[in-house]
Design a protein around this motif. Structure first.
Motif, PDB file in Angstrom:
ATOM      1  N   THR A 243      -0.001   7.090 -16.647  1.00 58.13           N
ATOM      2  CA  THR A 243      -1.321   7.466 -17.165  1.00 58.13           C
ATOM      3  C   THR A 243      -2.187   8.063 -16.064  1.00 58.13           C
ATOM      4  OG1 THR A 243      -2.255   5.233 -16.807  1.00 58.13           O
ATOM      5  CG2 THR A 243      -1.246   5.681 -18.948  1.00 58.13           C
ATOM      6  N   ILE A 244      -2.027   7.576 -14.838  1.00 55.61           N
ATOM      7  CA  ILE A 244      -2.779   8.147 -13.707  1.00 55.61           C
ATOM      8  C   ILE A 244      -2.308   9.577 -13.444  1.00 55.61           C
ATOM      9  CG2 ILE A 244      -3.261   7.937 -11.225  1.00 55.61           C
ATOM     10  CD1 ILE A 244      -2.830   4.872 -11.598  1.00 55.61           C
ATOM     11  N   ARG A 245      -1.002   9.781 -13.511  1.00 55.19           N
ATOM     12  CA  ARG A 245      -0.440  11.121 -13.292  1.00 55.19           C
ATOM     13  C   ARG A 245      -1.010  12.114 -14.313  1.00 55.19           C
ATOM     14  NH1 ARG A 245       4.395   9.753 -13.632  1.00 55.19           N
ATOM     15  NH2 ARG A 245       5.007   9.738 -11.431  1.00 55.19           N
ATOM     16  N   ALA A 246      -1.199  11.668 -15.528  1.00 49.18           N
ATOM     17  CA  ALA A 246      -1.682  12.558 -16.598  1.00 49.18           C
ATOM     18  C   ALA A 246      -3.105  13.038 -16.354  1.00 49.18           C
ATOM     19  CB  ALA A 246      -1.594  11.844 -17.945  1.00 49.18           C
ATOM     20  N   THR A 247      -3.882  12.338 -15.543  1.00 50.49           N
ATOM     21  CA  THR A 247      -5.265  12.762 -15.273  1.00 50.49           C
ATOM     22  C   THR A 247      -5.334  13.897 -14.267  1.00 50.49           C
ATOM     23  OG1 THR A 247      -5.592  11.182 -13.450  1.00 50.49           O
ATOM     24  CG2 THR A 247      -6.111  10.419 -15.693  1.00 50.49           C
ATOM     25  N   GLY A 248      -4.334  14.010 -13.402  1.00 52.31           N
ATOM     26  CA  GLY A 248      -4.333  15.050 -12.382  1.00 52.31           C
ATOM     27  C   GLY A 248      -5.361  14.851 -11.281  1.00 52.31           C
ATOM     28  N   VAL A 249      -5.798  13.609 -11.065  1.00 52.46           N
ATOM     29  CA  VAL A 249      -6.845  13.347 -10.073  1.00 52.46           C
ATOM     30  C   VAL A 249      -6.268  13.252  -8.664  1.00 52.46           C
ATOM     31  CG1 VAL A 249      -8.326  12.155 -11.717  1.00 52.46           C
ATOM     32  CG2 VAL A 249      -6.655  10.842 -10.369  1.00 52.46           C
ATOM     33  N   GLU A 250      -7.195  13.303  -7.698  1.00 52.86           N
ATOM     34  CA  GLU A 250      -6.817  13.134  -6.298  1.00 52.86           C
ATOM     35  C   GLU A 250      -6.953  11.689  -5.840  1.00 52.86           C
ATOM     36  OE1 GLU A 250      -8.765  16.435  -3.805  1.00 52.86           O
ATOM     37  OE2 GLU A 250      -9.914  16.403  -5.679  1.00 52.86           O
ATOM     38  N   LEU A 251      -7.808  10.927  -6.538  1.00 55.01           N
ATOM     39  CA  LEU A 251      -8.147   9.597  -6.051  1.00 55.01           C
ATOM     40  C   LEU A 251      -8.336   8.627  -7.210  1.00 55.01           C
ATOM     41  CD1 LEU A 251      -8.695   8.416  -3.193  1.00 55.01           C
ATOM     42  CD2 LEU A 251     -11.117   8.801  -3.608  1.00 55.01           C
ATOM     43  N   LEU A 252      -7.842   7.415  -7.003  1.00 54.82           N
ATOM     44  CA  LEU A 252      -8.006   6.334  -7.972  1.00 54.82           C
ATOM     45  C   LEU A 252      -8.926   5.286  -7.364  1.00 54.82           C
ATOM     46  CD1 LEU A 252      -7.100   4.747 -10.575  1.00 54.82           C
ATOM     47  CD2 LEU A 252      -5.262   3.794  -9.153  1.00 54.82           C
ATOM     48  N   ALA A 253      -9.932   4.865  -8.116  1.00 54.98           N
ATOM     49  CA  ALA A 253     -10.845   3.814  -7.655  1.00 54.98           C
ATOM     50  C   ALA A 253     -10.647   2.570  -8.513  1.00 54.98           C
ATOM     51  CB  ALA A 253     -12.296   4.284  -7.735  1.00 54.98           C
ATOM     52  N   THR A 254     -10.843   1.413  -7.912  1.00 55.52           N
ATOM     53  CA  THR A 254     -10.764   0.157  -8.644  1.00 55.52           C
ATOM     54  C   THR A 254     -11.587  -0.894  -7.913  1.00 55.52           C
ATOM     55  OG1 THR A 254      -9.246  -1.373  -9.761  1.00 55.52           O
ATOM     56  CG2 THR A 254      -8.634  -0.666  -7.545  1.00 55.52           C
ATOM     57  N   GLY A 255     -11.536  -2.166  -8.369  1.00 53.21           N
ATOM     58  CA  GLY A 255     -12.435  -3.150  -7.794  1.00 53.21           C
ATOM     59  C   GLY A 255     -11.849  -4.527  -7.570  1.00 53.21           C
ATOM     60  N   ASN A 256     -10.505  -4.599  -7.417  1.00 51.68           N
ATOM     61  CA  ASN A 256      -9.872  -5.906  -7.225  1.00 51.68           C
ATOM     62  C   ASN A 256      -8.727  -5.768  -6.226  1.00 51.68           C
ATOM     63  OD1 ASN A 256      -9.556  -8.759  -8.046  1.00 51.68           O
ATOM     64  ND2 ASN A 256      -7.567  -8.068  -8.789  1.00 51.68           N
ATOM     65  N   PRO A 257      -8.612  -6.687  -5.258  1.00 51.37           N
ATOM     66  CA  PRO A 257      -7.587  -6.536  -4.218  1.00 51.37           C
ATOM     67  C   PRO A 257      -6.159  -6.585  -4.743  1.00 51.37           C
ATOM     68  CG  PRO A 257      -8.672  -8.684  -4.047  1.00 51.37           C
ATOM     69  CD  PRO A 257      -9.471  -7.863  -5.006  1.00 51.37           C
ATOM     70  N   GLY A 258      -5.893  -7.425  -5.762  1.00 49.88           N
ATOM     71  CA  GLY A 258      -4.552  -7.471  -6.324  1.00 49.88           C
ATOM     72  C   GLY A 258      -4.149  -6.122  -6.893  1.00 49.88           C
ATOM     73  N   CYS A 259      -5.071  -5.482  -7.602  1.00 49.72           N
ATOM     74  CA  CYS A 259      -4.810  -4.145  -8.158  1.00 49.72           C
ATOM     75  C   CYS A 259      -4.617  -3.125  -7.040  1.00 49.72           C
ATOM     76  CB  CYS A 259      -5.967  -3.703  -9.055  1.00 49.72           C
ATOM     77  SG  CYS A 259      -6.271  -4.788 -10.456  1.00 49.72           S
ATOM     78  N   LEU A 260      -5.428  -3.231  -5.993  1.00 50.99           N
ATOM     79  CA  LEU A 260      -5.304  -2.306  -4.857  1.00 50.99           C
ATOM     80  C   LEU A 260      -3.907  -2.406  -4.237  1.00 50.99           C
ATOM     81  CD1 LEU A 260      -8.797  -2.831  -3.205  1.00 50.99           C
ATOM     82  CD2 LEU A 260      -7.918  -0.641  -4.012  1.00 50.99           C
ATOM     83  N   LEU A 261      -3.407  -3.621  -4.040  1.00 51.91           N
ATOM     84  CA  LEU A 261      -2.078  -3.806  -3.458  1.00 51.91           C
ATOM     85  C   LEU A 261      -0.986  -3.247  -4.373  1.00 51.91           C
ATOM     86  CD1 LEU A 261      -2.390  -7.458  -2.083  1.00 51.91           C
ATOM     87  CD2 LEU A 261      -2.088  -5.396  -0.713  1.00 51.91           C
ATOM     88  N   GLN A 262      -1.049  -3.603  -5.643  1.00 57.24           N
ATOM     89  CA  GLN A 262      -0.022  -3.202  -6.600  1.00 57.24           C
ATOM     90  C   GLN A 262      -0.023  -1.688  -6.812  1.00 57.24           C
ATOM     91  OE1 GLN A 262       2.462  -4.648  -7.945  1.00 57.24           O
ATOM     92  NE2 GLN A 262       2.725  -4.223 -10.127  1.00 57.24           N
ATOM     93  N   LEU A 263      -1.201  -1.126  -7.030  1.00 59.68           N
ATOM     94  CA  LEU A 263      -1.281   0.307  -7.316  1.00 59.68           C
ATOM     95  C   LEU A 263      -1.012   1.153  -6.070  1.00 59.68           C
ATOM     96  CD1 LEU A 263      -4.336   0.162  -9.714  1.00 59.68           C
ATOM     97  CD2 LEU A 263      -2.016   0.888 -10.324  1.00 59.68           C
ATOM     98  N   LYS A 264      -1.388   0.649  -4.911  1.00 60.67           N
ATOM     99  CA  LYS A 264      -1.085   1.356  -3.663  1.00 60.67           C
ATOM    100  C   LYS A 264       0.422   1.507  -3.497  1.00 60.67           C
ATOM    101  CE  LYS A 264      -2.294   1.272   1.275  1.00 60.67           C
ATOM    102  NZ  LYS A 264      -3.250   2.387   1.262  1.00 60.67           N
ATOM    103  N   LYS A 265       1.146   0.420  -3.781  1.00 62.29           N
ATOM    104  CA  LYS A 265       2.610   0.457  -3.712  1.00 62.29           C
ATOM    105  C   LYS A 265       3.174   1.428  -4.747  1.00 62.29           C
ATOM    106  CE  LYS A 265       6.629  -2.556  -4.586  1.00 62.29           C
ATOM    107  NZ  LYS A 265       7.065  -1.893  -5.839  1.00 62.29           N
ATOM    108  N   GLY A 266       2.667   1.338  -5.986  1.00 61.29           N
ATOM    109  CA  GLY A 266       3.169   2.210  -7.048  1.00 61.29           C
ATOM    110  C   GLY A 266       2.899   3.677  -6.778  1.00 61.29           C
ATOM    111  N   LEU A 267       1.708   3.975  -6.298  1.00 65.86           N
ATOM    112  CA  LEU A 267       1.363   5.368  -5.998  1.00 65.86           C
ATOM    113  C   LEU A 267       2.203   5.906  -4.846  1.00 65.86           C
ATOM    114  CD1 LEU A 267      -2.532   5.188  -6.337  1.00 65.86           C
ATOM    115  CD2 LEU A 267      -0.966   6.411  -7.864  1.00 65.86           C
ATOM    116  N   ALA A 268       2.408   5.099  -3.814  1.00 66.04           N
ATOM    117  CA  ALA A 268       3.202   5.533  -2.663  1.00 66.04           C
ATOM    118  C   ALA A 268       4.629   5.883  -3.080  1.00 66.04           C
ATOM    119  CB  ALA A 268       3.216   4.445  -1.594  1.00 66.04           C
ATOM    120  N   GLU A 269       5.164   5.144  -4.046  1.00 72.63           N
ATOM    121  CA  GLU A 269       6.549   5.355  -4.476  1.00 72.63           C
ATOM    122  C   GLU A 269       6.687   6.433  -5.541  1.00 72.63           C
ATOM    123  OE1 GLU A 269       8.022   0.710  -3.755  1.00 72.63           O
ATOM    124  OE2 GLU A 269       7.710   1.476  -5.790  1.00 72.63           O
ATOM    125  N   GLN A 270       5.672   6.564  -6.420  1.00 72.68           N
ATOM    126  CA  GLN A 270       5.831   7.447  -7.578  1.00 72.68           C
ATOM    127  C   GLN A 270       4.848   8.619  -7.623  1.00 72.68           C
ATOM    128  OE1 GLN A 270       6.277   5.246 -11.361  1.00 72.68           O
ATOM    129  NE2 GLN A 270       6.350   3.350 -10.173  1.00 72.68           N
TER     130      GLN A 270
END
Length: 415
Positions: free
Chosen positions: A367-394
């Motif tokens: 769903t993030i890929r479909a937006t075509g954005v340069e940056l994702l913002a969020t507000g929780n450290p667990g999400c930051l860790l998980q999404l950082k890993k996912g973005l780095a890989e995919q």
């Protein structure tokens, strides 16, 4: 358990489209109403507790998306947690649980010291070598995942370097106390530093008590109610002695737990008063949007926002973070489809249930890929860790930041 909560479920199915595990499996036992039915049958004596039953229940992320969707207000995630806590209360803690939950987590100094070897591991270049050679594949999968999730650690935890009192810039409008989450201090210190700066810029005197302890969420997740209540009493005593307008946190998980202190110590007026003062940072900043807008400089970026479960579902905060992002000049905000769908982090779920967590994460990355954005913002450290890993890989071309980091960059005009 409150039996009424169980019988309130009328099995309408409104929760099914919002449940991450049901969407991945289409199994009734992996759905909110299925979990409620299982717990009800145990409470009614028609079903015995078994490892198979506990395995079904353990698949719940406690994202509480079902509670947002349920017309009757049934919260399957909380019911599963309560059921787990009741079972755990009769067994006691294992050696490792006692070590982590009672002897490490409640003591910030010990927690910080425990990460010194990891900091050396990163700064000596050993981590790069280990990853290059694939050495972690020789270790248990849970350890490999933990190592893979961890980003570069700051030189020192924020708790050791932040001033206990940060004065307001300009005319002082009030005082807030800052609840510094464990993970925010240890890993995402720049985001919390930005939080304090933003509050100061808006005229708040910020008090960060050094003797605060973990919010108790790890104890709650592990069914350690005694440890949870110890954390509650400690923090209520620390913050209760400081006159403040709000207790502010920039950690969604901490905020959700802190707002339940009045429930955890039912009948304690000090705990109830504590919870009534708790605010997510976005709630406080959103009170002063025009003042903040005047201070922000242009950032020519395309940005979207992921709703952490602990902020959207547990606290009902959705509009404020988006309003804050839209204040930044030249920033193009694009809404994310199913923005409040869980990313698969869920505390330590991504370590305990890696296969399911990865499936949920991949759906979110798509769903993030479909937006075509340069940056994702969020507000929780667990999400930051998980999404950082996912973005780095995919999706490595997309960066990720805490909302306060992006606002602080706008204050400086540095994209």
């Amino acid at each position: 358990m409150d039996y009424v909560k169980l019988i309130n479920c009328m099995r309408c199915g409104m929760c099914l489209p919002s449940c991450p595990t049901y969407k991945e499996t289409f199994l009734e036992t992996a759905s909110p109403r299925g979990r409620v039915a299982l717990i009800r049958k145990v409470q009614e004596g028609e079903l015995d507790q078994s490892e198979r039953l506990l395995e079904y229940l353990s698949l719940c992320l406690d994202c509480q998306a079902c509670a947002s969707a349920c017309p009757c207000g049934v919260n399957a995630g909380e019911l599963v947690t309560e059921f787990t806590c009741e079972r755990k209360g009769g067994e006691g803690l294992s050696f490792m649980e006692d070590l982590v939950l009672r002897r490490l987590v409640p003591h910030p100094d010990r927690l910080e010291a425990s990460l010194v070897p990891m900091r050396l591991y990163q700064r000596t270049g050993l981590q790069k070598l280990v990853r290059k050679l694939g050495v972690m594949k020789l270790f248990p999968e849970s350890l490999e995942r933990m190592e893979g999730l961890l980003p570069n650690l700051p030189a020192r935890p924020l708790r050791q370097t932040i001033a206990e009192v940060t004065p307001a810039r300009g005319e002082e409008r009030g005082t807030v106390t800052f609840f510094l989450g464990c993970v925010m201090s240890l890993i995402f210190s720049e985001a919390s530093r930005a939080t304090v700066r933003l509050l100061s810029e808006l005229g708040y005197r910020v008090v960060t008590p050094r003797n605060q302890v973990c919010c108790g969420a790890p104890n709650m997740l592990s069914g350690d109610l005694d440890g949870l209540k110890e954390a509650v009493r400690s923090n209520v005593a620390v913050f209760g002695g400081i006159e403040a307008d709000f207790i502010v946190t920039d950690c969604g998980g901490c905020g959700a737990e802190l707002k339940h202190y009045g429930h955890h110590l039912e009948g304690d007026p000090e705990a109830a008063a504590f919870s009534a003062k708790v605010r997510d940072i976005s709630q406080v900043l959103a009170l002063h949007q025009e003042e903040l807008r005047a201070k922000l400089k242009p950032l020519p970026l395309t940005v979207t926002y992921h709703d952490p479960c602990h902020i959207a579902h547990c606290q009902g905060i959705r509009r404020e973070p988006r309003d804050l992002l839209r204040l930044i000049p030249r920033l193009e905000y694009r809404e994310l489809e199913a923005a409040d769908a869980c990313c698969g982090s869920a505390g330590t779920y991504n370590i305990a249930k890696p296969e399911m967590a990865d499936r949920i994460l991949t759906r979110k990355i798509d769903t993030i890929r479909a937006t075509g954005v340069e940056l994702l913002a969020t507000g929780n450290p667990g999400c930051l860790l998980q999404l950082k890993k996912g973005l780095a890989e995919q999706l490595p071309q997309v960066g990720i930041v805490h909302v306060t980091e992006l606002l602080a960059r706008s204050l400086d005009g540095t994209p």
